[in-house]
Design an enzyme around this catalytic site. Sequence first.
Site, mmCIF file in Angstrom:
data_model
loop_
_atom_site.group_PDB
_atom_site.id
_atom_site.type_symbol
_atom_site.label_atom_id
_atom_site.label_comp_id
_atom_site.label_asym_id
_atom_site.label_seq_id
_atom_site.Cartn_x
_atom_site.Cartn_y
_atom_site.Cartn_z
ATOM 1 N N CYS A 2 0.801 -1.213 0.000
ATOM 2 C CA CYS A 2 0.000 0.000 0.000
ATOM 3 C C CYS A 2 0.841 1.273 0.000
ATOM 4 C CB CYS A 2 -0.915 -0.010 1.227
ATOM 5 S SG CYS A 2 -2.172 1.275 1.204
ATOM 6 N N GLU A 105 -0.606 -2.301 5.690
ATOM 7 C CA GLU A 105 -1.584 -2.493 4.624
ATOM 8 C C GLU A 105 -2.974 -2.209 5.183
ATOM 9 O OE1 GLU A 105 -0.657 -2.863 1.686
ATOM 10 O OE2 GLU A 105 1.259 -3.937 1.675
#
Length: 229
Positions: A2, A105
């Site tokens: 991410c 994440e």
Amino acid sequence: MCGRLSQYSGIHDFVAALSMPNAMVNSVGELPLERYNVAPTTQVAVLHVQGELLLADPVRWGWRPHWATDRAAPINARVEKVAHGPFFRAIWPHRAITPINNWFEWVDEGGQKKQPYLIRRRDGAPIYCAAIGQLPNANEGPGEHDGFVIITADSGGGMVDIHDRRPVVLNPELAREWLDPATPKERAEQMVLHQGEPAEVFEWYKVDTAVGNVRNKGETLITQIGGVS
């Protein structure tokens, strides 16, 4: 991946586990880095080798070639394409390690906000992410267009439930080989394609949604709020 990580140990702690004999030129500082919520486009401590020297430099997270002015600078490079695609051709020979303590994440679990998870090694050891970049020269110092990207691969095991991509993490022995300028490019490609640490090496747990705001910086951002997987 991410695109958020923690880098709070001191650079000497990260280097100690590598057991590299090289003399180090340290532009990062002697104190613990104490960065718990590191975002793309900011300066991140990276390790790279020039001649016989191990260099520790702050380098911008994100890079694009000079001709790619129509897009934002990527922060990650897919391992399946990085060695042969035109986008990263100029920096593929310039290998680095991004040493981190953990990364984050976000998972959609049906709440008002996506749930952030912290991912770290189960043994608590440093995480050595394979990276490439346009890196500072020991003789000339930082350059205007310096930057780096972290190489990512498909996730495996239970980590797939957190995100489908993750950094390619090398054990200390492979990290040393990756950093060595004498390592052939073909060997380097095989390392990141096939010898990254498996999912079983890592654990993950929920953390507070405050980590989603890059202005939040404190150590509480890495505090567990749920069970460890």
